[in-house]
Design a protein around this motif. Structure first.
Motif, PDB file in Angstrom:
ATOM      1  N   ARG A  31       0.816  -1.211   0.000  1.00 40.30           N
ATOM      2  CA  ARG A  31       0.000   0.000   0.000  1.00 40.30           C
ATOM      3  C   ARG A  31       0.851   1.264   0.000  1.00 40.30           C
ATOM      4  NH1 ARG A  31      -4.999   1.614   3.994  1.00 40.30           N
ATOM      5  NH2 ARG A  31      -5.161   3.764   3.312  1.00 40.30           N
ATOM      6  N   SER A  59      -2.520  -6.442  -7.133  1.00 41.04           N
ATOM      7  CA  SER A  59      -3.250  -6.052  -5.924  1.00 41.04           C
ATOM      8  C   SER A  59      -4.286  -4.976  -6.233  1.00 41.04           C
ATOM      9  CB  SER A  59      -2.289  -5.576  -4.837  1.00 41.04           C
ATOM     10  OG  SER A  59      -1.597  -4.425  -5.252  1.00 41.04           O
ATOM     11  N   PHE A  63      -8.184  -5.536  -5.281  1.00 40.03           N
ATOM     12  CA  PHE A  63      -8.951  -4.736  -4.324  1.00 40.03           C
ATOM     13  C   PHE A  63     -10.020  -3.890  -4.996  1.00 40.03           C
ATOM     14  CE2 PHE A  63      -5.467  -1.469  -4.563  1.00 40.03           C
ATOM     15  CZ  PHE A  63      -6.227  -0.349  -4.861  1.00 40.03           C
ATOM     16  N   SER A  66     -13.000  -6.103  -4.961  1.00 39.87           N
ATOM     17  CA  SER A  66     -13.320  -6.588  -3.612  1.00 39.87           C
ATOM     18  C   SER A  66     -13.035  -8.070  -3.409  1.00 39.87           C
ATOM     19  CB  SER A  66     -14.777  -6.296  -3.256  1.00 39.87           C
ATOM     20  OG  SER A  66     -15.017  -4.922  -3.254  1.00 39.87           O
ATOM     21  N   PHE A  68     -10.409  -9.482  -1.946  1.00 41.01           N
ATOM     22  CA  PHE A  68      -9.913  -9.771  -0.600  1.00 41.01           C
ATOM     23  C   PHE A  68     -11.065  -9.855   0.397  1.00 41.01           C
ATOM     24  CE2 PHE A  68      -6.160  -7.339  -2.330  1.00 41.01           C
ATOM     25  CZ  PHE A  68      -5.360  -8.457  -2.516  1.00 41.01           C
ATOM     26  N   GLY A  98      -7.304  -7.535   3.123  1.00 41.05           N
ATOM     27  CA  GLY A  98      -8.465  -6.703   2.823  1.00 41.05           C
ATOM     28  C   GLY A  98      -8.545  -5.454   3.678  1.00 41.05           C
ATOM     29  N   LEU A 101      -5.759  -3.147   2.347  1.00 42.27           N
ATOM     30  CA  LEU A 101      -5.890  -2.792   0.937  1.00 42.27           C
ATOM     31  C   LEU A 101      -7.336  -2.441   0.558  1.00 42.27           C
ATOM     32  CD1 LEU A 101      -3.478  -5.396  -0.649  1.00 42.27           C
ATOM     33  CD2 LEU A 101      -3.089  -2.962  -0.292  1.00 42.27           C
ATOM     34  N   TYR A 102      -7.972  -1.585   1.353  1.00 44.43           N
ATOM     35  CA  TYR A 102      -9.191  -0.881   0.983  1.00 44.43           C
ATOM     36  C   TYR A 102     -10.472  -1.706   0.897  1.00 44.43           C
ATOM     37  CZ  TYR A 102      -5.465   2.196  -0.616  1.00 44.43           C
ATOM     38  OH  TYR A 102      -4.320   2.950  -0.695  1.00 44.43           O
ATOM     39  N   ASN A 103     -10.494  -2.953   1.334  1.00 40.92           N
ATOM     40  CA  ASN A 103     -11.737  -3.727   1.408  1.00 40.92           C
ATOM     41  C   ASN A 103     -12.161  -3.845   2.875  1.00 40.92           C
ATOM     42  OD1 ASN A 103     -10.593  -5.932  -1.175  1.00 40.92           O
ATOM     43  ND2 ASN A 103     -11.933  -4.188  -1.384  1.00 40.92           N
TER      44      ASN A 103
END
Length: 126
Positions: A31, A59, A63, A66, A68, A98, A101-103
């Protein structure tokens, strides 16, 4: 016949700690040093073909769709139905990736379900 609740041995807890720290560490690396770092982003978008750029591209695709969070949620639901160390490890890896990384929403629900899996009895052994 009453089953005992799902419990981890000390070795399993240590294994999960190591897996969790490595997973979250790698996700933080991706990230902050591959996705959000502007020099790396510009170089990768310009066509640089390194492992960092390939990991960044993979990645990003995962992400944005969605993957993850959905994976973590599915594994967590399976863990609630039938708790095991394998499902707990897979859910921990997917949820750790997740969350970083934004999930966040789906992975947060999955972490709650993974914790809820400890209230279920362990599968019977023969």
């Amino acid at each position: 016949m009453k089953k005992a609740p799902f419990r981890l041995s000390p070795y399993q807890v240590q294994f999960l700690l190591i897996v969790g720290f490595v997973t979250v560490g790698y996700a933080l690396y991706l990230r902050y040093l591959a996705i959000e770092l502007s020099t790396v982003a510009l170089a990768c978008d310009a066509g640089l073909q390194t492992m960092v750029c390939k990991a960044r591209a993979l990645s990003t695709v995962l992400f944005k769709n969605s993957v993850f969070g959905i994976t973590a949620l599915v594994i967590a639901l399976l863990h609630v139905l039938r708790p095991s160390i394998v499902l707990l490890t897979g859910g921990l890896v997917a949820a750790g990736l997740g969350i970083v990384l934004y999930n966040i929403v789906l992975s947060g629900i999955a972490i709650g379900l993974l914790i809820l899996g400890f209230a279920r009895p362990a599968p019977a052994t023969a």
